[in-house]
Design a protein around this motif. Structure first.
Motif, mmCIF file in Angstrom:
data_model
loop_
_atom_site.group_PDB
_atom_site.id
_atom_site.type_symbol
_atom_site.label_atom_id
_atom_site.label_comp_id
_atom_site.label_asym_id
_atom_site.label_seq_id
_atom_site.Cartn_x
_atom_site.Cartn_y
_atom_site.Cartn_z
ATOM 1 N N SER A 1 40.809 43.198 37.187
ATOM 2 C CA SER A 1 40.510 43.292 38.635
ATOM 3 C C SER A 1 41.957 43.644 39.291
ATOM 4 C CB SER A 1 40.270 41.617 38.917
ATOM 5 O OG SER A 1 41.122 41.059 38.160
ATOM 6 N N THR B 1 37.173 47.227 39.723
ATOM 7 C CA THR B 1 37.003 47.273 41.134
ATOM 8 C C THR B 1 36.021 48.415 41.457
ATOM 9 O OG1 THR B 1 38.842 49.172 40.893
ATOM 10 C CG2 THR B 1 39.619 46.830 41.235
ATOM 11 N N GLY C 1 35.987 42.070 36.120
ATOM 12 C CA GLY C 1 36.690 42.242 37.206
ATOM 13 C C GLY C 1 36.703 43.950 37.692
#
Lengths: 124, 154
Positions: free
Chosen positions: A57, A90, A88
Motif C-alpha cells: 500500500s 495502489t 494494498g
C-alpha cells in the motif's frame, strides 16, 4: 502517481502476526532498490517462515526490477511449500500487475486484514 | 517528413539518474494532454528501456552515456533511445506472451521488455553492427481535445 522524489529510498519493515510474516514496502520498488529488498527477504525467510503477506500500500512506483524480486520470493516460498499473498496495491501497481499477467499468479487482497483472513481461511 | 526532436537528453548510465528521465517524460506527456494513466505507464516503459540499456547493453557500468530523444509526429509521440553498448540479442527483444505461472519473467530483460510492448503501440529494436542500439518507442497521441487512452491489453 507522482515521481517527485526520484532519489527516495525504499523502506522495508516486517511484523510477525501468528505464523504470518507481514512485510511492508514503502517508496519506490525498482531496479535500484531491488537488491536491498532481495537481501531483506533472504533474511526474513531464513527461519523457515512459510506464509508471507506483502503489503504494497505504500509503494508508489514499481518496475520490472521490483516485480522480479516478488517472483523470486514466491518461487522460494513455493519450494518450501509456502505461500505469498499480496495486499494494498495502489491503482498504478495494480495496473502493472494486470498488464504483466502477474495478477493471475497471486492472491491479491484489498487490505492487510483481508490478507490475514485469507491465510486463516487457507488454514481452516 | 522528418520531425525535429523536442528534447534530447544525454544521461550517464547511473540507475539513480533514471529519476531525472522519468520526471522529464512525465512532464512532457502531461504537457501534451495524455491521460494520467497513460503517463504513468509510459514513464514506466521508458524507465524499463533505459534500465535495460544500462543493465544489458552496458553490463551495469555507470561510466557510459545514453541519449533519449523525444518528438511528436502528427499521430504519435516518439521516444528514441540510443546507446553505444553491446548490441542486444534480438531474441531477447521479441514480444512474448506472459503466461502464469511460469511467466518467463526471470530471464534477463524478459519482464522489462514485455512491459514495454504492453504500453507502447509500436517498438522497434535496432541493434547496431558491432556497437550500439537504437530503440524506437511510439505511442499514439490522444485525440485533440481529449486526454484519454488506455494502455494495450496484455
Amino acid at each position: 502517481m507522482h515521481d517527485s522524489n526520484c532519489l527516495s529510498a525504499m523502506v522495508i519493515s516486517h511484523q510477525k502476526l501468528a505464523d504470518v510474516l507481514v512485510v511492508v514496502l514503502q517508496g519506490r520498488f525498482d531496479a535500484p532498490s531491488a537488491p536491498e529488498a532481495e537481501r531483506a527477504f533472504k533474511d526474513y525467510l531464513q527461519d523457515g517462515t512459510r506464509k508471507v503477506l506483502l503489503d504494497l500500500s505504500g509503494v508508489e512506483y514499481i518496475s520490472s526490477g521490483g516485480l522480479r524480486v516478488i517472483i523470486m520470493v514466491s518461487k522460494a516460498l513455493e519450494r518450501a511449500q509456502g505461500t505469498l499473498k499480496l495486499c494494498g496495491l495502489t491503482p498504478f501497481v495494480s495496473e502493472v500487475f494486470e498488464i504483466t499477467n502477474l495478477s493471475k499468479r497471486y492472491q491479491i487482497c484489498t487490505t492487510r486484514e483481508e490478507g490475514l483472513e485469507a491465510f486463516a481461511y487457507q488454514e481452516a | 517528413m522528418v520531425m525535429e526532436d523536442d528534447i534530447r537528453l544525454e544521461v550517464a548510465t547511473k540507475p539513480r539518474l533514471l529519476g531525472v528521465v522519468r520526471a522529464m517524460v512525465r512532464s512532457y506527456l502531461q504537457s501534451k494532454g495524455f491521460s494520467a494513466e497513460t503517463v504513468d505507464l509510459a514513464v514506466l516503459a521508458v524507465d524499463e528501456a533505459c534500465a535495460n540499456s544500462i543493465r544489458h547493453s552496458y553490463g551495469s557500468r555507470t561510466d557510459c552515456r545514453m541519449e533519449l530523444r523525444v518528438r511528436m509526429t502528427d499521430t504519435h509521440v516518439e521516444f528514441e533511445l540510443n546507446d553505444d553498448g553491446v548490441p542486444l540479442d534480438p531474441d531477447r527483444c521479441a514480444r512474448r506472451e506472459l503466461v502464469p505461472p511460469e511467466l518467463n519473467a526471470l530471464r534477463p530483460g524478459g519482464l522489462g521488455v514485455q512491459l514495454m510492448y504492453r504500453v507502447f503501440d509500436e517498438i522497434t529494436f535496432e541493434p547496431g553492427g558491432e556497437r550500439g542500439n537504437r530503440t524506437l518507442m511510439r505511442l499514439q497521441r490522444p485525440p485533440s481535445g481529449q486526454s484519454a487512452r488506455r494502455a494495450h491489453d496484455a
